[in-house]
Scaffold this active site. Structure first.
Site, PDB file in Angstrom:
ATOM      1  N   ARG A 160       5.192  -0.034  -6.041  1.00  0.00           N
ATOM      2  CA  ARG A 160       5.164  -0.832  -4.817  1.00  0.00           C
ATOM      3  C   ARG A 160       4.214  -2.017  -4.944  1.00  0.00           C
ATOM      4  NH1 ARG A 160       7.155   2.206  -0.387  1.00  0.00           N
ATOM      5  NH2 ARG A 160       6.039   0.821   0.996  1.00  0.00           N
TER       6      ARG A 160
ATOM      7  N   ASN B 149      -1.836   2.256   5.908  1.00  0.00           N
ATOM      8  CA  ASN B 149      -0.920   1.146   5.585  1.00  0.00           C
ATOM      9  C   ASN B 149      -0.667   0.389   6.880  1.00  0.00           C
ATOM     10  OD1 ASN B 149      -0.735   2.266   3.071  1.00  0.00           O
ATOM     11  ND2 ASN B 149       1.440   2.792   3.197  1.00  0.00           N
ATOM     12  N   GLY B 150      -0.599  -0.926   6.815  1.00  0.00           N
ATOM     13  CA  GLY B 150      -0.346  -1.713   8.033  1.00  0.00           C
ATOM     14  C   GLY B 150      -1.516  -2.625   8.327  1.00  0.00           C
TER      15      GLY B 150
ATOM     16  N   LYS C 233       6.715  -4.372  -4.062  1.00  0.00           N
ATOM     17  CA  LYS C 233       8.129  -4.021  -3.925  1.00  0.00           C
ATOM     18  C   LYS C 233       8.609  -4.211  -2.491  1.00  0.00           C
ATOM     19  CE  LYS C 233      12.168  -2.481  -5.034  1.00  0.00           C
ATOM     20  NZ  LYS C 233      13.080  -3.516  -5.549  1.00  0.00           N
TER      21      LYS C 233
ATOM     22  N   GLU D 285      19.753 -16.685  -6.598  1.00  0.00           N
ATOM     23  CA  GLU D 285      19.282 -15.366  -7.019  1.00  0.00           C
ATOM     24  C   GLU D 285      18.846 -15.373  -8.493  1.00  0.00           C
ATOM     25  OE1 GLU D 285      18.236 -12.844  -5.756  1.00  0.00           O
ATOM     26  OE2 GLU D 285      18.504 -11.183  -7.129  1.00  0.00           O
TER      27      GLU D 285
ATOM     28  N   LYS E 111      15.125 -14.439  -9.758  1.00  0.00           N
ATOM     29  CA  LYS E 111      14.881 -13.374 -10.744  1.00  0.00           C
ATOM     30  C   LYS E 111      14.000 -13.889 -11.865  1.00  0.00           C
ATOM     31  CE  LYS E 111      15.646 -10.576  -9.150  1.00  0.00           C
ATOM     32  NZ  LYS E 111      16.171 -10.314  -7.878  1.00  0.00           N
TER      33      LYS E 111
ATOM     34  N   TRP F  34      -2.895  -2.705  -1.554  1.00  0.00           N
ATOM     35  CA  TRP F  34      -2.523  -4.081  -1.882  1.00  0.00           C
ATOM     36  C   TRP F  34      -3.281  -4.938  -0.878  1.00  0.00           C
ATOM     37  CZ3 TRP F  34       0.111  -8.412   0.060  1.00  0.00           C
ATOM     38  CH2 TRP F  34       0.687  -9.268  -0.889  1.00  0.00           C
TER      39      TRP F  34
ATOM     40  N   CYS G 111       0.818  -1.226   0.000  1.00  0.00           N
ATOM     41  CA  CYS G 111       0.000   0.000   0.000  1.00  0.00           C
ATOM     42  C   CYS G 111       0.847   1.269   0.000  1.00  0.00           C
ATOM     43  CB  CYS G 111      -0.884   0.013   1.234  1.00  0.00           C
ATOM     44  SG  CYS G 111      -1.903  -1.446   1.382  1.00  0.00           S
TER      45      CYS G 111
ATOM     46  N   GLU H 214      10.272 -14.714 -10.657  1.00  0.00           N
ATOM     47  CA  GLU H 214       9.374 -13.639 -10.206  1.00  0.00           C
ATOM     48  C   GLU H 214       8.896 -12.741 -11.338  1.00  0.00           C
ATOM     49  OE1 GLU H 214      10.880 -10.716  -7.414  1.00  0.00           O
ATOM     50  OE2 GLU H 214      12.889 -10.920  -8.216  1.00  0.00           O
TER      51      GLU H 214
ATOM     52  N   HIS I 280      21.718 -35.501  -5.879  1.00  0.00           N
ATOM     53  CA  HIS I 280      20.957 -36.083  -4.771  1.00  0.00           C
ATOM     54  C   HIS I 280      19.450 -35.993  -4.990  1.00  0.00           C
ATOM     55  CE1 HIS I 280      24.597 -36.737  -2.474  1.00  0.00           C
ATOM     56  NE2 HIS I 280      24.972 -35.505  -2.776  1.00  0.00           N
TER      57      HIS I 280
END
Ligand code: M6R
Length: 607
Positions: free
Chosen positions: A27, A99-100, A602, A480, A484, A73, A2, A487, A503
């Site tokens: 965001r 927000n929160g 974000k 990483e 990348k 969001w 948010c 996502e 394995h």
């Protein structure tokens, strides 16, 4: 997640709110809304979907000079028109953006219902708006204060009231808010990007503070009404840094910015003459740090991968036992923090809820805490005992790129800073620092060959399963690279320490499956060549990341992307670059929204 923007001044608020919300889009959000105060009423317009949907139903000629805007969001309740912010009390006089998470939402909802209040949405935010309404007797600030005393959880809020035009009340606990100081106007936002077009002078709100904001004045107090004096600070980011400036996507811009970003990160911190390192943020705790018996690095996502590189660096350069913990696990598993434990939280945004909570947990148990953070004044930066900023500039693309390399650089600096005070020789430190100083230029060299990564990405972009293999310092890079790719292109990808493949995961390899193998020169080169052979025997297509000049590898792999030579501990700073490029071009080829991937935000400011 948010985003909050508020404006009070002499100009029409609406265009300023819309522009601010647009700057907050990165965001991640799924609905948006604004509220404007007008002659004894508050007008709220909100809708599910993108900002462009909201713009279609707004009266863009509105001239009100006080307003608030929000990008949501969804957490409590689906992303619908009704659940979008702002929310109002039952009189319709008060409007709130938040927000929160209000944790005692259920109890408050029941209480309100018992009082005969009808709630229209499924959100915790509406509950708070209604509580403020219950306490309102002509003084909005007082009502907000009273309501917040009843609330547990986290919030960054901005509230307006029909009876008090020209006033915004803002309050913060666990969710960032800054106040922008303009001439005859003030702004409030959850992120500097939303207000940079108007001012770079800001006041960072701290937890437990309430601000009464008018066009001419900002009056700050604690929740208990004790006045607080705050410092006005300068945001170091420029408007240009948060704009595309000709690039197709922020992700590509930020990949290409890495040489300059890392130069900036290193500026003033290394002395090539004597190999010394200057980290102003650590001066006051250097003695305590040097006595550390154990280091715990804690982070999430990409920052966790950087932290894992940090673990290897710390153990190699300082010989202090070091572990890397997912912040979300660390905080809930009763971690052992004994005398001499140092906990380092790594976070680009400085707002990731799990990382902030892990840091708080460590602090509460008596650890010395450090923050390795990019956003100045963020929650983690303010909460840590000490720390080192990345200084790589704002990262807007959801997929973290320059923050990863910035985090690795800062961890390398801290490791050698500490190492010198332990057992690292002056010569070894000098060699390490010289290699580090060459990294920005070497990244620039890799970026001159973008087309090689692009063509590999395009060739395999239709494959739905990829493997990434690395050993030693390049194992975190394999993780990483896989993150990348998945996502932003929604391709399933898995990163592994190369030796682990046999394995189990080797069963996945089939004809034509892309397997990215980081096979740079170093102590484990021969072993990784064997891993490549194991993949090819089973029909996998090997994309090798190798050191310039390695001709042998071209016979082993289907494709080779070269990076310049450097010392092994710094290889991740170079090998990460082709993997960022592969992910980017694969996603573009698949028509994905690179900067705003589905379901992602974000900064993950909720659990
Ligand atoms: O702001 P932070 O560094 O704390 O964020 C941590 C992760 O959420 C973040 O790195 C995430 O994994 C990125 N989207 C990865 O590209």
């Amino acid at each position: 997640m948010c985003g909050i923007i508020g404006y009070v001044g002499n100009r029409p608020a609406l265009p300023i709110l819309i522009e601010g919300m647009r700057r907050l889009e990165y965001r991640g959000y799924d609905s948006a809304g604004v509220a404007l105060v007008d002659q004894g009423t508050v007008g709220v317009t909100k809708s599910a979907g993108r900002l462009s949907v909201l713009e279609q139903i707004l009266d863009l000629t509105a001239t009100q000079t006080t307003g608030i805007g929000h990008t949501r969001w969804a957490t409590h309740g689906a992303p619908t028109d009704v659940n979008a912010h702002p929310h109002q009390d039952c009189t319709g006089k008060i409007a709130l953006i938040h927000n929160g998470i209000i944790e005692n939402e259920r109890a408050l909802r029941t209480y309100l219902q018992q009082q005969g209040v009808t709630l229209t949405s499924e959100t915790d935010t509406e509950v708070l708006a209604q509580m403020i309404g219950r306490f309102y007797e002509g003084d909005l600030e007082h009502a907000v204060r009273q309501a917040l005393h009843e609330v547990s959880g986290t919030y960054g809020i901005a509230v307006i009231c029909a009876d008090e035009p020209g006033v915004i009340i803002a309050a913060r606990k666990g969710s960032p808010l800054i106040i922008g100081i303009g001439k005859g106007e003030h702004l409030v936002a959850s992120d500097a990007a939303a207000i940079l077009a108007h001012t770079s002078q800001v006041v960072y709100m701290d937890d437990g503070e309430i601000a009464r904001i008018t066009a001419d004045q900002v009056r700050m107090t604690t929740l208990d009404a004790t006045p607080v004096t705050k410092k006005i600070e300068e945001v170091e980011w420029s408007l240009e840094q948060i704009e595309l400036t000709g690039y197709d996507h922020f992700m590509l811009k930020e990949i290409c910015e890495q040489p300059a970003a890392l130069e900036n990160c290193l500026r003033g911190r290394i002395d090539l003459g004597d190999g010394s390192i200057h980290l102003g943020g650590l001066v006051d705790c250097t003695r305590e740090l040097t006595r550390a018996k154990r280091i715990i690095l804690t982070a999430c996502g990409t920052a966790w991968h950087a932290a894992l590189v940090g673990e290897y660096l710390f153990e190699e350069l300082t010989r202090i036992p070091t572990e890397t913990e997912y912040a979300s696990e660390f905080r809930y598993r009763n971690p052992i923090i004994d005398d001499g434990t140092v906990v380092i939280a790594v976070s680009q945004s400085g707002e990731t809820a799990d990382t902030a909570a892990a840091l708080a947990e460590a602090k509460q148990r008596g650890a010395l805490t450090l923050g390795v953070v990019n956003v100045v004044g963020s929650t983690i930066a303010r909460a840590a005992d000490a720390g080192v900023y990345l200084h790589v500039g704002p990262e807007i693309g959801v997929a973290s790129t320059k923050a990863f390399t910035g985090q690795v650089v800062v961890l390398a600096l801290i490791a050698s800073y500490l190492g010198r005070r332990k057992h690292l020789s002056a010569t070894a430190a000098e060699q390490f620092i010289s290699a580090l100083a060459r990294i920005p230029h070497q990244i620039g060299e890799i970026l001159e060959h973008v087309d090689a990564a692009k063509s590999v990405a395009q060739r395999y972009a239709d494959r739905e399963n990829w493997l990434y293999l690395g050993r030693g310092y390049n194992y975190p890079v394999a993780l990483e690279g896989a993150l990348k790719l998945k996502e932003i292109s929604y391709i399933h990808a898995e990163g592994l320490p190369a030796a682990e493949m046999k394995h189990g995961p080797i069963a996945l390899i089939h004809e034509g499956m892309p397997v990215v193998v980081i096979a740079t020169a170093g102590t484990q080169y021969d072993k990784i060549i064997s891993n490549i052979a194991q993949v090819r025997t089973r029909g996998g297509s090997v994309i090798a990341i190798a050191t310039e000049g390695d001709r042998q590898i071209a016979e082993q792999a289907d494709h080779v992307l070269y990076v310049p030579d450097t010392v092994e501990p710094l290889q991740p700073l170079l090998t990460a670059i082709p993997l960022q490029l592969i992910a980017y071009y694969a996603a573009v080829h698949r028509g994905c929204n690179v900067d705003k991937p589905r379901n992602l935000a974000k900064s993950v400011t909720v659990e």
